[in-house]
Design a protein around this motif. Structure first.
Motif, PDB file in Angstrom:
ATOM      1  N   GLU A  51       0.836  -1.195   0.000  1.00 58.47           N
ATOM      2  CA  GLU A  51       0.000   0.000   0.000  1.00 58.47           C
ATOM      3  C   GLU A  51       0.878   1.254   0.000  1.00 58.47           C
ATOM      4  N   VAL A  52       0.506   2.238  -0.833  1.00 50.28           N
ATOM      5  CA  VAL A  52       1.305   3.459  -0.968  1.00 50.28           C
ATOM      6  C   VAL A  52       1.022   4.414   0.193  1.00 50.28           C
ATOM      7  N   GLY A  53       2.081   4.991   0.728  1.00 47.40           N
ATOM      8  CA  GLY A  53       1.976   5.996   1.781  1.00 47.40           C
ATOM      9  C   GLY A  53       3.249   6.815   1.815  1.00 47.40           C
ATOM     10  N   GLU A  54       3.428   7.605   2.867  1.00 49.21           N
ATOM     11  CA  GLU A  54       4.630   8.433   2.981  1.00 49.21           C
ATOM     12  C   GLU A  54       5.740   7.651   3.680  1.00 49.21           C
ATOM     13  N   ILE A  55       6.921   7.659   3.082  1.00 51.84           N
ATOM     14  CA  ILE A  55       8.081   6.972   3.653  1.00 51.84           C
ATOM     15  C   ILE A  55       8.593   7.753   4.864  1.00 51.84           C
ATOM     16  N   ALA A  56       8.856   7.041   5.960  1.00 49.05           N
ATOM     17  CA  ALA A  56       9.456   7.636   7.161  1.00 49.05           C
ATOM     18  C   ALA A  56      10.708   6.855   7.520  1.00 49.05           C
ATOM     19  N   VAL A  57      11.683   7.550   8.109  1.00 53.92           N
ATOM     20  CA  VAL A  57      12.978   6.944   8.438  1.00 53.92           C
ATOM     21  C   VAL A  57      13.354   7.297   9.865  1.00 53.92           C
ATOM     22  N   ARG A  58      13.942   6.333  10.565  1.00 56.76           N
ATOM     23  CA  ARG A  58      14.603   6.678  11.822  1.00 56.76           C
ATOM     24  C   ARG A  58      15.885   5.864  11.934  1.00 56.76           C
TER      25      ARG A  58
END
Length: 570
Positions: A405-412
């Motif tokens: 599912e497409v969404g906003e990529i987040a990184v930590r």
């Protein structure tokens, strides 16, 4: 936020790469010190026929640090470095860190407005620039906090006779001889550095807290934001790079430094990686495909971080078959999406490995990449790097979405920035706890590989349907007559927006609108097919070769204002 299920990428790691590492808790500049101690006579920089050893680069950096201290630079002061890829750029960068300063990287092609904007926002006390950029600095200097300017020249590290001939070429190219009036606040970089002490004075640095770099980004939607990166951020990302490229050997690699050091991608994957891995940095002042092919063969280049436009130019060059490029071990592509056809073509013609990675200035910059030697996936940005987590978030409520599912990529992870310089509101807007929200739309497959569909702000909404420019561009790149392509949304009275494609054809090739539309119709849903096409000789790009869709959109907006709309063919 992350769950065990969301870490499925770890099962696809190469056996040689661990999920987690213990990173060095020391200042970034200590890696140059270490290289000089362990490999003093190893060539650190090859520049236009001139070689500098690690001992020489280290000594120059210490001397530059002492120059800064003599000019009043103290720990935490900002030093702007506005240089092209030259030995001075490496020396000034590491010298600033030895002095306890914070580097502010600036593009040497900046116009007066941009120079002033960056200097005022960062509060830089000292600027290092090339003589050809000095007149621009002079015009805005009084509007900044600058106390001193150090001026250097391309010729300062050229070998004989190039150093004698360069001023003549410079005068011919610019139509004038550049004169710099040196005084108490304007200094000759080379003279100042060579006269300074080689005795290093240690400045106490807390790598996790103290900034090493303010790198500006995000100038596309207003004022640029200064990304705050600590010594630890940069050390971690460089060490992650070393671990990911596990087949490379310390002290034995040659890196083609064609990416500009003033861009965070070139800074980490070429300059900092080179120093940490004690590689030879083969500096290319300007990317010229013919010259690069010769350099790879002559210098036996083993690593070549680059941008897709560089690999496109090389694979389509008429001389590529004439050169032996088999020395290349690894090429990491970044700064823009890597078309699959370009990857296939490059690997087929060179024998080297080319994989796509992903990152942002805010992540130092690399967050993910495909495994280099085995197990990668075409079209994917790969797997999160060691100690790095990535997630896909629902745009509305920030919850995790399912795979596919497409969404906003987040990184930590430990390479994520501390925030934006003097911009608390903007910083808070991009963080959700420890998670940095990238603004990129993408998805994760069931094996943990991530895919970018496009920038959130670049998404086209045509007739209520979401169209991602990258998907359309990938299709256009499959056409054998197309060299480069870019896709944007333009206003449409019926659909809201419609898709427009800009294409650059290969030399000697021509394509009609009907041919392009027919080709796309076999590979794209009807609502994704470009309704407008425009042929271009070239596309607007950044210094690292990233196509500027924003510039194309601005040009379209200007045309619309003047009533110049319709089906353009260039």
């Amino acid at each position: 936020m992350a769950t065990k299920e969301s870490h499925t990428w770890l099962q696809n790691y190469p056996a040689e790469v661990l999920p987690s590492y213990s990173y060095s808790e020391e200042p970034l500049q200590h890696f140059l010190l270490r290289a000089a101690e362990e490999y003093p006579q190893k060539t650190a920089i090859h520049y236009m026929g001139k070689d500098l050893t690690y001992q020489e680069v280290y000594e120059y950096a210490v001397q530059f640090a002492n120059v800064l201290k003599s000019l009043g630079v103290e720990k935490g002061d900002r030093v702007a470095v506005m240089l092209a890829n030259t030995p001075q750029a490496v020396i000034s960068y590491y010298g600033t860190l030895f002095a306890g300063g914070i580097v502010v990287q600036m593009n040497p092609l900046f116009v007066e407005r941009e120079i002033e904007q960056h200097l005022v926002d960062s509060g830089a006390k000292v600027l290092v620039c090339l003589d050809m950029g000095y007149p621009r600095v002079q015009k805005i200097r009084d509007h900044t906090n600058l106390e001193h300017v150090l001026v250097t020249s391309i010729k300062d590290f050229l070998p004989f006779p190039k150093n004698k001939l360069y001023p003549l070429k410079q005068k011919k190219d610019m139509g004038m001889k550049i004169e710099v009036n040196y005084d108490r606040t304007t200094h000759n970089w080379k003279e100042s550095v060579t006269k300074a002490s080689k005795q290093r004075e240690e400045v106490a640095i807390d790598p996790r807290k103290d900034l090493a770099l303010i790198q500006y980004t995000g100038g596309t939607t207003g004022a640029p934001k200064g990304v705050m990166l600590t010594h630890y951020n940069l050390v971690v990302n460089t060490e992650q790079c070393v671990q990911w490229m596990y087949k490379t050997e310390k002290g034995r690699e040659r890196i083609l430094a064609a990416l500009p050091f003033f861009h965070v991608y070139g800074m980490t994957t070429a300059m900092n990686l080179g120093v940490m891995h004690v590689a030879e940095l083969v500096i290319v002042p300007r990317f010229d495909p013919k010259q690069v092919l010769k350099t790879i063969e002559k210098k036996k280049i083993t690593m070549f971080p680059g941008a897709p436009t560089m690999y496109i130019a090389l694979t389509n060059h008429e001389d590529i078959e004439k050169h032996d490029l088999t020395s290349i071990k690894a090429c990491l592509s970044g700064a823009a999406p890597l078309p699959q056809e370009v990857q296939h073509s490059f690997e087929r013609k060179t024998g080297g490995k080319l994989v796509e990675g992903y990152g942002l200035t805010e992540t130092s910059p690399v967050a993910a990449a495909n495994p280099i030697w085995e197990g990668g996936k075409l079209g994917s940005i790969g797997l999160p790097w060691p100690d790095t987590e990535m997630a896909v978030l629902n745009q509305e409520d920030g919850s995790l979405v399912d795979s596919g599912e497409v969404g906003e990529i987040a990184v930590r992870g430990p390479q994520v920035m501390q925030g934006y310089w003097n911009k608390e509101e903007e910083t808070n807007a991009v963080f959700s706890g420890e998670w940095f929200k990238t603004g990129d739309m993408g998805y994760r497959d069931e094996e943990g590989f991530f895919y970018i569909v496009d920038r959130k702000k670049d998404m086209i909404i045509a007739g209520g349907f979401n169209v991602y420019p990258r998907e359309v561009e990938e299709v256009l790149y499959e056409h054998e007559a197309i060299l480069e392509a870019a896709v944007i949304g333009v206003p449409d009275p019926y659909r809201g927006e419609t898709v427009k494609a800009f294409v650059v054809c290969k030399e000697g090739q021509e394509l009609s609108d009907n041919e392009l539309e027919t080709f796309c119709r076999t590979k794209l849903a009807a609502y994704k097919i470009p309704r407008l096409f425009e042929r271009r000789e070239e596309l607007p790009k950044t210094m690292v070769g990233k196509v500027l869709r924003r510039v194309l959109a601005e040009e379209e907006a200007e045309k619309s204002e003047h009533g110049n709309t319709g089906k353009a063919s260039g």
